[in-house]
Design a protein around this motif. Structure first.
Motif, short mmCIF file in Angstrom:
data_model
loop_
_atom_site.label_atom_id
_atom_site.label_comp_id
_atom_site.label_asym_id
_atom_site.label_seq_id
_atom_site.Cartn_x
_atom_site.Cartn_y
_atom_site.Cartn_z
N UNK A 1 -5.57 -0.37 8.15
CA UNK A 1 -6.32 -0.02 6.94
C UNK A 1 -5.46 -0.21 5.70
N UNK A 2 -4.18 0.11 5.79
CA UNK A 2 -3.27 -0.11 4.67
C UNK A 2 -3.17 -1.59 4.33
N UNK B 1 -2.10 2.69 14.59
CA UNK B 1 -2.27 1.25 14.35
C UNK B 1 -3.48 1.00 13.46
N UNK B 2 -4.56 1.78 13.66
CA UNK B 2 -5.75 1.63 12.82
C UNK B 2 -5.44 1.99 11.37
N UNK B 3 -4.65 3.06 11.18
CA UNK B 3 -4.26 3.44 9.82
C UNK B 3 -3.39 2.37 9.18
N UNK C 1 -14.07 3.56 6.03
CA UNK C 1 -14.72 2.57 6.89
C UNK C 1 -14.11 2.60 8.29
N UNK C 2 -12.79 2.68 8.36
CA UNK C 2 -12.11 2.76 9.66
C UNK C 2 -12.52 4.03 10.42
N UNK D 1 0.82 -1.21 0.00
CA UNK D 1 0.00 0.00 0.00
C UNK D 1 0.86 1.26 0.00
N UNK D 2 1.93 1.26 0.79
CA UNK D 2 2.81 2.43 0.83
C UNK D 2 3.44 2.68 -0.53
N UNK D 3 3.86 1.60 -1.20
CA UNK D 3 4.43 1.73 -2.55
C UNK D 3 3.42 2.34 -3.51
N UNK D 4 2.17 1.88 -3.43
CA UNK D 4 1.14 2.41 -4.33
C UNK D 4 0.86 3.88 -4.04
#
Length: 705
Positions: A457-458, A452-454, A210-211, A42-45
């Motif tokens: 989510x990733x 942690x929630x973020x 959603x989170x 996700x971070x790469x995207x």
């Protein structure tokens, strides 16, 4: 467990990956490694979308596929509890798939220079790429799509031996591998480009919303608006799923998120399990046609047609309203027929209070809509929407840590100014503010939980993107076959030849192809295949370009509701505790508008706000829009009454026949059919009102159950 991809018993892991409510990754050392790989994905995207990482488009696509393969094999093996040798093999396959990405990155310039003349090692890595993509698709989606794509690949190798007109001139092995595994025609074609940019970004956007509590907001607003009305439980399902569709383009994801609440609620208030599951499946699949996100297909359609994304959104607005209006009407009639009453008002949340408490969650969505309709690219709009959502999530914890209400309001004002400044200074301002908030969350109460929630989510966003991304990769084989061999022209010519005799028969033939291909194939590859084959043929028959693609798009969605596979219905089956096929039969009944709208739009493109058609030429564009919307609404109303067997009261058999015929007369765009349809509708409605005028109506504000 039933696989959402095939509708039949299959890997639990494959179904769980389709299910965003499944929870975190396996709680093992291996699961933690997979979790952090998903976060890195996700971070790469995100870094690619924000141009923090600047790589050539080909390399971006290659690493996207590499991450998909690297994550899919070991994740499925871990979720199913496979023995150690199998898990080792899964990791080996995943690493092999990622090695192709590194090879394309390292050899990027040399590969361009020797295009058409691949070396032996190029062929080896090309075979690895194809093999791992096919295997990943089989593991995560079942056999249907890999088999179909495999048949197309086999056609490249052996099609020259087929009789005319199906044969081609023949291609060498290295030609086919070079075409499919390198360049932008095979697995790295338009579908994977869209997956690596728009789709992944919007999946993350939905995951963060959603989170942040968007599902609760949608549910509370829906309960407050219609929960007390007759059949309120089912109406809540329709509205909440429609609202979910604004942030999530996955019908299956909608089923397993909102369905966890709405299906048991509908059953509690008297709806049959099959009907409850059918309502949720129908409404959830409608999320793919609900602007502004409209699922992944809208992005692929805009990219394929070379048009602005908002043009696709504009064409979908009226059909989406009719689709959800039809579902709402069906559940209203079912509730009246069975006297299913609403929920007690004192047990329902207030819609206004829910909006007052959660209004800020709508801001990223509002910004997204504004940017899409202002001409910004979906990639930029999605990046801004995701960044604003991150600001809300991260900033909320910091604001709660303020020592006074004044400081709290000052913080939100400053944060709002920063968020608005991207119109002048660009997205980097928002990204910088997000970075500051990440650091701030390390030092405030609850901040680490927010981070942690973020992070979760990733990871969950990456996991949710796996089936979509793998489908986009393997379906590229089909498009590559089309461009290499030209086989699409053969089928297209057949449709055109049929259309010269009857456009209606060509449309029915195209519809059947879409529904058949939908047996086990998600909407994205279904749309890509049918639009490649049938889209040009419909265009040649005079159907407007966008309308022809929307036609196959709609029936690609409906394929997820039609037996024997019915992807969305089988996803609802374990929640409703009912057979998937029974749910599918109810879903077809509820989704009547989905079958009607595409045909009406072909004959009167004004239904999709497009020019063309005899009606527009006769009375003008906007009068045609008003007329066709009224006619479509009336036909949907008649069809609903005929199918459910109820309007103001129970319908006699002959009344249902008259309503059905009147509805079909209004759908058909032939001489005098409208006049006949309106006359029959008026006669039916007048008679039914006269017959039921003294029938006492049950109150709709009491609790059922």
């Amino acid at each position: 467990m039933t696989s959402a991809a095939t509708g039949r018993p299959a890997d639990e892991a494959a179904a769980a990956i389709h299910d965003p409510t499944h929870g975190s990754f396996p709680l093992t050392r291996e699961g933690k490694v997979l979790f952090w790989i998903a976060v890195a994905f996700s971070v790469y995207q995100l870094a690619s979308a924000a141009h923090i990482i600047n790589l050539p488009s080909q390399v971006v696509r290659a690493f996207h596929v590499g991450f998909l393969v690297l994550l899919t094999f070991p994740l499925v093996a871990a979720m199913t509890g496979k023995p150690l040798p199998v898990r080792i093999l899964a990791w080996a396959l995943g690493i092999l798939g990622m090695s192709v990405a590194f090879y394309q990155w390292w050899e990027y310039v040399p590969l361009i220079q020797r295009t058409g003349f691949p070396l032996t090692r190029d062929i080896v890595f090309g075979v690895i790429a194809l093999a791992t993509v096919f295997a990943a698709a089989w593991v995560i989606m079942g056999p249907a799509l890999p088999i179909i794509s495999g048949l197309f690949l086999a056609y490249c190798f052996f099609g020259q031996h087929l009789p005319r007109p199906l044969n081609h001139r023949g291609y060498w092995f290295d030609q086919v591998i070079d075409h499919m595994a390198y360049g932008t025609e095979g697995i790295y074609g338009i579908p994977i480009y869209v997956s690596a940019t728009y789709i992944f970004l919007f999946i993350l956007f939905g995951s963060f919303l959603e989170r942040a509590g968007m599902i609760k907001l949608f549910t509370d607003v829906s309960l407050g608006l219609v929960g007390h009305a007759r059949g309120g439980a089912a109406k809540v399902a329709v509205i909440s799923s429609g609202l979910m569709g604004t942030i999530s383009g996955s019908g299956v994801a909608n089923v397993v998120t909102t369905g966890q609440f709405t299906i048991p609620l509908m059953k509690r208030f008297g709806y049959r399990p099959a009907f409850a599951g059918g309502v949720e499946a129908t409404a959830s699949m409608g999320g793919q046609i609900m602007p502004p996100v409209m699922g992944a297909v809208a992005f692929i359609m805009a990219e394929t047609l070379g048009i602005e994304y908002y043009e696709v959104v504009k064409a979908a607005i009226i059909p989406a309203m009719l689709y959800f209006g039809s579902a709402f009407w069906m559940v209203h009639l079912e509730a009246g027929k069975r006297n299913l009453l609403g929920l007690p008002r004192n047990e329902l949340p207030s819609a206004l209070r829910a909006i007052r408490e959660g209004w800020y969650l709508i801001l990223p969505l509002a910004a997204l809509v504004y940017l899409l309709f202002s001409g910004y690219t979906p990639l930029y709009a999605g990046t801004v929407g995701l960044a604003l959502t991150a600001l809300l999530v991260l900033g909320g914890t910091v604001a709660l840590g303020a020592s006074s209400i004044v400081l709290r309001y000052m913080f939100w004002i400053v944060l709002g100014i920063v968020a608005a400044s991207f119109f002048r200074f660009g997205i980097n301002v928002v990204l910088a503010a997000a970075a500051v908030l990440i650091v701030a969350n390390l030092f405030v109460a609850g901040g680490r939980d927010t981070l942690a929630a973020c992070r979760d989510a990733l990871a969950e966003g990456a996991k949710t993107a796996l089936p979509v991304g793998v489908a986009c990769a393997v379906v590229g084989i089909i498009i590559g076959t089309m461009t290499l061999t030209g086989i699409a022209n053969t089928f297209g010519q057949y449709i055109v030849s049929v259309g010269q005799t009857s456009l209606l028969l060509s449309l029915i033939l195209t519809m059947i192809v879409c529904l058949i291909l939908g047996m086990g194939i998600p909407t994205i590859p279904n749309y890509i295949i049918t639009s490649t084959i049938a889209g040009p043929a419909l265009l040649a028959l005079g159907v407007p370009l966008l309308v022809s693609h929307m036609f196959v798009f709609y029936f690609g969605i409906l394929a997820d509701l039609t037996p024997p596979v019915a992807l969305a219905c089988f996803a609802a089956a374990p929640i409703a505790r009912e057979a998937g096929l029974k749910i599918a039969m109810q879903a077809i009944k509820i989704a009547a508008a989905g079958f009607v709208i595409p045909f009406m739009a072909v004959y009167t493109p004004a239904l999709m706000l497009q020019d063309g058609g005899a009606l527009t030429e006769a009375i003008g564009f906007w009068p045609a829009v008003v007329y066709i919307v009224f006619k479509a609404s009336l036909s949907i109303m008649l069809w609903g009454a005929a199918v459910i067997g109820y309007l103001r009261g129970h319908l006699a058999f002959w009344e249902r026949i008259v309503a059905t015929v009147a509805a079909f007369m209004l759908i058909m765009a032939m001489p005098i059919t409208d006049e006949v349809g309106f006359a029959m509708a008026a006669a039916f409605l007048g008679w039914h009102w006269w017959r039921t005028r003294e029938t006492p109506q049950a109150p709709a504000s009491q609790a059922g159950g």
